[in-house]
Design a protein around this motif. Structure first.
Motif, PDB file in Angstrom:
ATOM      1  N   ALA A   1      29.452  -0.107  85.282  1.00 26.82           N
ATOM      2  CA  ALA A   1      30.695  -0.492  84.617  1.00 26.82           C
ATOM      3  C   ALA A   1      31.892   0.133  85.326  1.00 26.82           C
ATOM      4  O   ALA A   1      31.753   0.980  86.218  1.00 26.82           O
ATOM      5  CB  ALA A   1      30.656  -0.060  83.153  1.00 26.82           C
ATOM      6  N   HIS A   2      33.081  -0.305  84.918  1.00 24.94           N
ATOM      7  CA  HIS A   2      34.363   0.207  85.415  1.00 24.94           C
ATOM      8  C   HIS A   2      34.466   0.074  86.938  1.00 24.94           C
ATOM      9  O   HIS A   2      34.541   1.048  87.689  1.00 24.94           O
ATOM     10  CB  HIS A   2      34.572   1.663  84.994  1.00 24.94           C
ATOM     11  CG  HIS A   2      35.996   2.121  85.159  1.00 24.94           C
ATOM     12  ND1 HIS A   2      37.035   1.594  84.418  1.00 24.94           N
ATOM     13  CD2 HIS A   2      36.569   3.037  85.998  1.00 24.94           C
ATOM     14  CE1 HIS A   2      38.165   2.173  84.785  1.00 24.94           C
ATOM     15  NE2 HIS A   2      37.911   3.045  85.741  1.00 24.94           N
TER      16      HIS A   2
ATOM     17  N   ARG B   1      38.464  -3.785  74.013  1.00 27.29           N
ATOM     18  CA  ARG B   1      37.182  -4.439  74.272  1.00 27.29           C
ATOM     19  C   ARG B   1      36.945  -4.675  75.757  1.00 27.29           C
ATOM     20  O   ARG B   1      35.884  -5.183  76.142  1.00 27.29           O
ATOM     21  CB  ARG B   1      37.112  -5.769  73.517  1.00 27.29           C
ATOM     22  CG  ARG B   1      37.127  -5.612  72.001  1.00 27.29           C
ATOM     23  CD  ARG B   1      36.918  -6.973  71.349  1.00 27.29           C
ATOM     24  NE  ARG B   1      36.985  -6.895  69.908  1.00 27.29           N
ATOM     25  CZ  ARG B   1      38.100  -6.978  69.197  1.00 27.29           C
ATOM     26  NH1 ARG B   1      39.252  -7.149  69.826  1.00 27.29           N
ATOM     27  NH2 ARG B   1      38.070  -6.895  67.886  1.00 27.29           N
ATOM     28  N   LEU B   2      37.906  -4.333  76.569  1.00 28.62           N
ATOM     29  CA  LEU B   2      37.742  -4.555  78.005  1.00 28.62           C
ATOM     30  C   LEU B   2      36.486  -3.888  78.569  1.00 28.62           C
ATOM     31  O   LEU B   2      35.858  -4.441  79.483  1.00 28.62           O
ATOM     32  CB  LEU B   2      38.985  -4.060  78.763  1.00 28.62           C
ATOM     33  CG  LEU B   2      40.221  -4.952  78.665  1.00 28.62           C
ATOM     34  CD1 LEU B   2      41.419  -4.287  79.333  1.00 28.62           C
ATOM     35  CD2 LEU B   2      39.957  -6.312  79.300  1.00 28.62           C
ATOM     36  N   PRO B   3      36.069  -2.713  78.058  1.00 32.07           N
ATOM     37  CA  PRO B   3      34.843  -2.109  78.597  1.00 32.07           C
ATOM     38  C   PRO B   3      33.582  -2.931  78.362  1.00 32.07           C
ATOM     39  O   PRO B   3      32.528  -2.613  78.912  1.00 32.07           O
ATOM     40  CB  PRO B   3      34.769  -0.754  77.861  1.00 32.07           C
ATOM     41  CG  PRO B   3      36.179  -0.434  77.509  1.00 32.07           C
ATOM     42  CD  PRO B   3      36.782  -1.769  77.173  1.00 32.07           C
ATOM     43  N   THR B   4      33.671  -3.976  77.552  1.00 30.88           N
ATOM     44  CA  THR B   4      32.514  -4.857  77.336  1.00 30.88           C
ATOM     45  C   THR B   4      32.694  -6.210  78.008  1.00 30.88           C
ATOM     46  O   THR B   4      31.785  -7.039  77.971  1.00 30.88           O
ATOM     47  CB  THR B   4      32.273  -5.084  75.824  1.00 30.88           C
ATOM     48  OG1 THR B   4      33.362  -5.826  75.261  1.00 30.88           O
ATOM     49  CG2 THR B   4      32.128  -3.759  75.095  1.00 30.88           C
ATOM     50  N   MET B   5      33.856  -6.426  78.627  1.00 28.42           N
ATOM     51  CA  MET B   5      34.178  -7.735  79.193  1.00 28.42           C
ATOM     52  C   MET B   5      33.941  -7.800  80.698  1.00 28.42           C
ATOM     53  O   MET B   5      34.164  -6.830  81.429  1.00 28.42           O
ATOM     54  CB  MET B   5      35.657  -8.079  78.957  1.00 28.42           C
ATOM     55  CG  MET B   5      36.025  -8.408  77.544  1.00 28.42           C
ATOM     56  SD  MET B   5      37.778  -8.916  77.488  1.00 28.42           S
ATOM     57  CE  MET B   5      38.043  -8.982  75.729  1.00 28.42           C
TER      58      MET B   5
ATOM     59  N   LYS C   1      33.899  -4.768  83.217  1.00 26.06           N
ATOM     60  CA  LYS C   1      33.826  -3.775  82.143  1.00 26.06           C
ATOM     61  C   LYS C   1      34.713  -2.567  82.428  1.00 26.06           C
ATOM     62  O   LYS C   1      34.293  -1.413  82.374  1.00 26.06           O
ATOM     63  CB  LYS C   1      32.369  -3.364  81.909  1.00 26.06           C
ATOM     64  CG  LYS C   1      31.495  -4.560  81.517  1.00 26.06           C
ATOM     65  CD  LYS C   1      30.061  -4.189  81.220  1.00 26.06           C
ATOM     66  CE  LYS C   1      29.276  -5.432  80.773  1.00 26.06           C
ATOM     67  NZ  LYS C   1      27.862  -5.125  80.462  1.00 26.06           N
ATOM     68  N   VAL C   2      35.974  -2.874  82.733  1.00 22.08           N
ATOM     69  CA  VAL C   2      36.952  -1.842  83.081  1.00 22.08           C
ATOM     70  C   VAL C   2      37.457  -1.153  81.815  1.00 22.08           C
ATOM     71  O   VAL C   2      37.802  -1.804  80.828  1.00 22.08           O
ATOM     72  CB  VAL C   2      38.120  -2.457  83.874  1.00 22.08           C
ATOM     73  CG1 VAL C   2      39.282  -1.481  83.986  1.00 22.08           C
ATOM     74  CG2 VAL C   2      37.639  -2.877  85.257  1.00 22.08           C
TER      75      VAL C   2
END
Length: 292
Positions: A29-30, A234-238, A266-267
């Motif tokens: 992620a990220h 919710r960006l960390p799940t997108m 997932k940023v």
């Protein structure tokens, strides 16, 4: 500290670009990656106004080579002079497009009168090769002719006539994995992958071998700012694909082609690197996310 003093404090040296967000090498992620330009359906001719036909884009004109995510106490306008992109990413003779999306980190208000404050800058660095640049310089029609007029807009009587053709497309590629409220699901269904003109909330800057487009989300409509404020957690799940395109209006300008596109995987905005902590170019020991 006044605005001028605070701005001077932020502009305290040239920083190395691409040091804050790593390129995706696995499913971690990220990070960022480059999706196929064909992920985006764009206008095609003939007679788009009548036929309303869209097809997957041809390969993008520019190639994204680095992405940064800065946090900052106020908006960072025209940051190109304050950043240095490594020569291995920015070959001699090529042209650099910088997309600087300035995002607010405070609650939106319907009665807002101040349009600046703490936030983030998501910065895309896109390279146009020397060969493509040469094609653009002699193009008189098609998507390359449209881009030539954009790059030479300051030479025209009305630069905004072409600047206002810039549009942005955001596409959540994993909608089924993201938890939305029922009201949000209808909004996502309606607007996901829908192009949005960045006017008038943008500024365009030209310099030697570069063009910068600043997209100012701080000054979006209340509905737009409220939507971003609601979704940013919710960006960390997108898996969010973002593309920039110049809008074609005539048969001679069609088909549209993606200028450049990036996937934010997932940023997490909470992990943004403060601008003041981004290493200066003069730092003898620079560790860069792009180099890792």
């Amino acid at each position: 500290m006044g605005d001028d003093e605070e701005d001077a404090a932020l502009r305290d040296g040239v920083r190395k670009a691409g040091c804050t967000l790593p390129h995706q090498t696995s499913e971690q992620a990220h990070c960022w990656a480059v999706p196929p330009a064909s992920n985006f359906d764009l206008r095609v001719g003939p007679d788009y106004r009548r036929n309303k036909q869209k097809r997957p884009s041809q390969p993008s004109i520019c190639r994204v080579v680095a992405v940064d995510l800065f946090s900052c106490p106020r908006k960072l306008h025209h940051i190109a002079p304050d950043l240095h992109l490594d020569d291995t990413l920015f070959p001699p003779g090529s042209h650099l497009f910088i997309i600087n999306c300035m995002l607010p980190n405070y609650s939106p208000s319907m009665w807002q009168t101040v349009w600046d404050g703490p936030g983030w800058s998501l910065v895309m660095y896109m390279i146009m090769s020397q060969e493509t640049l040469q094609e653009v310089r002699v193009a008189t029609s098609g998507h390359l002719g449209l881009l030539r007029r954009f790059m030479d807009a300051e030479l025209s009587e009305n630069p905004n006539a072409i600047y206002d053709r810039m549009k942005m497309i955001g596409k959540i590629s994993n909608v089924e994995e993201v938890e939305f409220y029922s009201t949000e699901k209808s909004v996502v269904s309606k607007y996901n992958a829908k192009p949005v003109l960045t006017r008038p909330q943008h500024q365009i800057f030209h310099g030697e071998n570069y063009t910068e487009v600043d997209v100012d989300v701080h000054t979006f409509s209340f509905i737009g700012r409220k939507g971003f404020h609601g979704f940013n957690g919710r960006l960390p799940t997108m898996v969010l694909d973002v593309a920039f395109v110049l809008e074609a209006e005539t048969n001679e300008e069609l088909p549209e082609v993606v200028l450049g596109c990036m996937r934010a995987f997932k940023v997490d905005l909470r992990k943004a690197v403060p601008w003041s902590e981004c290493p200066l170019l003069s730092d003898p020991a620079i560790e860069c996310a792009q180099d890792s």
